[in-house]
Design an enzyme around this catalytic site. Sequence first.
Site, PDB file in Angstrom:
ATOM      1  N   THR A   1       7.371  72.639  42.109  1.00  0.00           N
ATOM      2  CA  THR A   1       8.644  73.316  41.838  1.00  0.00           C
ATOM      3  C   THR A   1       9.372  73.801  43.083  1.00  0.00           C
ATOM      4  O   THR A   1      10.332  74.550  42.974  1.00  0.00           O
ATOM      5  CB  THR A   1       8.397  74.530  40.916  1.00  0.00           C
ATOM      6  OG1 THR A   1       7.489  75.428  41.560  1.00  0.00           O
ATOM      7  CG2 THR A   1       7.854  74.074  39.575  1.00  0.00           C
ATOM      8  N   CYS A   2       8.974  73.386  44.256  1.00  0.00           N
ATOM      9  CA  CYS A   2       9.637  73.857  45.482  1.00  0.00           C
ATOM     10  C   CYS A   2      11.038  73.261  45.560  1.00  0.00           C
ATOM     11  O   CYS A   2      11.212  72.054  45.753  1.00  0.00           O
ATOM     12  CB  CYS A   2       8.821  73.473  46.706  1.00  0.00           C
ATOM     13  SG  CYS A   2       9.602  73.986  48.260  1.00  0.00           S
ATOM     14  N   THR A   3      12.067  74.107  45.434  1.00  0.00           N
ATOM     15  CA  THR A   3      13.441  73.602  45.468  1.00  0.00           C
ATOM     16  C   THR A   3      13.899  73.264  46.882  1.00  0.00           C
ATOM     17  O   THR A   3      14.915  72.572  47.046  1.00  0.00           O
ATOM     18  CB  THR A   3      14.408  74.621  44.838  1.00  0.00           C
ATOM     19  OG1 THR A   3      14.181  75.915  45.415  1.00  0.00           O
ATOM     20  CG2 THR A   3      14.209  74.677  43.331  1.00  0.00           C
TER      21      THR A   3
END
Length: 782
Positions: free
Chosen positions: A752-754
């Site tokens: 989920t690292c944007t």
Amino acid sequence: MKISSGAINFSTIPNQVKKLITSIREHTKNGFASKITSVKNTHASLNEKLKTGKSSSIEFALPQKIKDFFQPKDKNTLNKTLITVKNIKDTNNAGKKNISAEDVSKMNAAFMRKHIANQTCDYNYRVTGAAPLPGGVSVSANNRPTVSEGRTPPVSPSLSLQATSSPSSPAEWAKKLTDALLRQKAGETLTAADRDFSNADFRNITFSKILPTSFMKRDGDIIKGFNFSNSKFTYSDISHLHFDECRFTYSTLSDVVCSNTKFSNSDMNELTLQYSITTRQQPSFINTTLKNTFIRHKANLSGVILNEPDNSSPPSVSGGGNFIRLGDIWLQMPLLWSENAVDGFLNHEHNNGKSILMTIDSLPDKYSQEKVRAMEDLVKSLRGGRLTEACIRPVESSLVSVLAHPPYTQSALISEWLGPVQERFFAHQCQTYNDVPLPAPDTYYQQRILPVLLDSFDRNSAAMTTHSGLFNQVILHCMTGVDCTDGTRQKAAALYEQYLAHPAVSPHIHNGLFGNYDGSPDWTTRAADNFLLLSSQDSDTAMMLSTDTLLTMLNPTPDTAWDNFYLLRAGENVSTAQISPVELFRHDFPVFLAAFNQQATQRRFGELIDIILSTEEHGELNQQFIAATNQKHSTVKLIDDASVSRLATIFDPLLPEGKLSPAHYQHILSAYHLTDATPQKQAETLFCLSTAFARYSSSAIFGTEHDSPPALRGYAEALMQKAWELSPAIFPSSEQFTEWSDRFHGLHGAFTCTSVVADSMQRHARKYFPSVLSSILPLAWA
């Protein structure tokens, strides 16, 4: 024996004489509609006289049209004219050489020239520079004996030209010249008289309107060998013509338009040459003399032949004038050094490269002495004019661009006067260009201004550090300028060594980063970090960067990277992650500020922020969002409960069911002028906006490594979803779209690292629609 003109019996006449009479008849009937009326032999048989080598006379009567050119008292003597044939012995048509049509034409033309000019003058004609006419033929008139000694007159014009009156208007002169040039172009060999346009009047004639276009083309037809002496070309337009081996002596070329006119191998002595102000491109002079010619101060004399001047007086012109000698040429000078005169005569940077300075300097180096003498006379005139510094200021650059170079630096008089001018010029350059980029240097600047600035820094070494912004730019352009000489580059490199040795600079170059990594610059590659700019505020701070980076930051494009440099404090590299580029440039390195701001104004991401976070309702958040776009990393985080709740209150109404509301979508289209754009163009813009909001939600800006504002992630994903609906073709693939969507929401175990999502999307946009990305993404994030 008398033979009628209609049925001449040639049976008893040798072949050469037959050809002579036939040629004369053919030649004259076209010009004057004349006819040979009789042919007779004298006391003895013609054949007998030819056999014995005696002279025989063939008589023919001149037509009335020719007689009308003469005075009444002379007409009676012209009733009979003899063509005398001497020493023709061969009666069997086996002569060594028949009389050519060209020779007959010359004989006939010579006869007419003499009688029209002198009326009663007898002569014996021989072809100039050639053997006697064939068969011993000579021409005589009035039954008088021929002169046995041949003279050598100028090449004579054709009968038809001389037998007509001279043109009486510029239009008639123009027609005459056009006719002559067309005949020459057709391959006819013109005589000197054909090419004699002395005393002609071409005033107000635009030659491009009377001549074929081939005469105006580059490497086109040439006006060759014409005599325009003592002619008038006032207010004429001779642009783009090429005059070769022409003579203009004592002619007047006043207010003549001569853009790109070429004069080669020509005599232009003793004339007045004044260009019209509409002359856009200077004429050229190749192997051409201009002795005692009066020339205005805007001319290119690179191909002129100079000679020693004589004792002639300066020319007199209406309104008076001052003049200086340039070899044997007269150059115009102003009567008074007014403000307008200073600009008009000295400021070639303001006058399309034209000035008296450039005129003198345009001569080749072989005339160095003449150039120096003329420049000294110019300096004496300026010194005598007692000009103020304010009056000289606008032309300082023009003056040093010429006078600060050899051969004028060899003159003590010029150097003494120029010294203060050059000092003031240098001070102005330091004041103006230490904090802003120099104009992109063209050939003129590289060859004439950069060497002067190097010389000024050499004389004032302290300015290298006090004005390192200008100094580094000068060195940069000297080392990269394609028109800089090797001598200029060598001097620039030597001066930079002095700069690096300065106590304010040397601590920053021994950190294993500079140049070739041992503290010396590496000029063999533009990727080496050779340049070191000192902070304008803090002597402990410096910026180290490569040639390519410095060039692009001074003259940026939308894709320019604004963080590709080392920021040094006390010689140590420090992180720029939390430093705003605009603040760094404003405070320490202002030479980049204007270019950065200019690029920043082209980025339109802030318009979406103003739509979502109006300053009236959300002033504080608006400032936080805008401030975050000015740096790569933000210390402000919006992951606490209050911030998450506040953001949800703002963004949730824009995303019913997780998608952009129709009203909000229309607001976006309106803000970015996309209402009438294609679906693909709309999709590309939404994709880039999604990239920016993904950056907002990442740990670099408002999120952390473990958490990020849900509202920002959801809004970024909604923008991307709308882009997919509009144009799936702009995405790498449906699989990539799904992966990015899962990462935004943390679905299906996706990472989920944007920050990763933002970087990936940004790379794709830069590759496939870079101009759209550059118009949106903030510079600090680019």
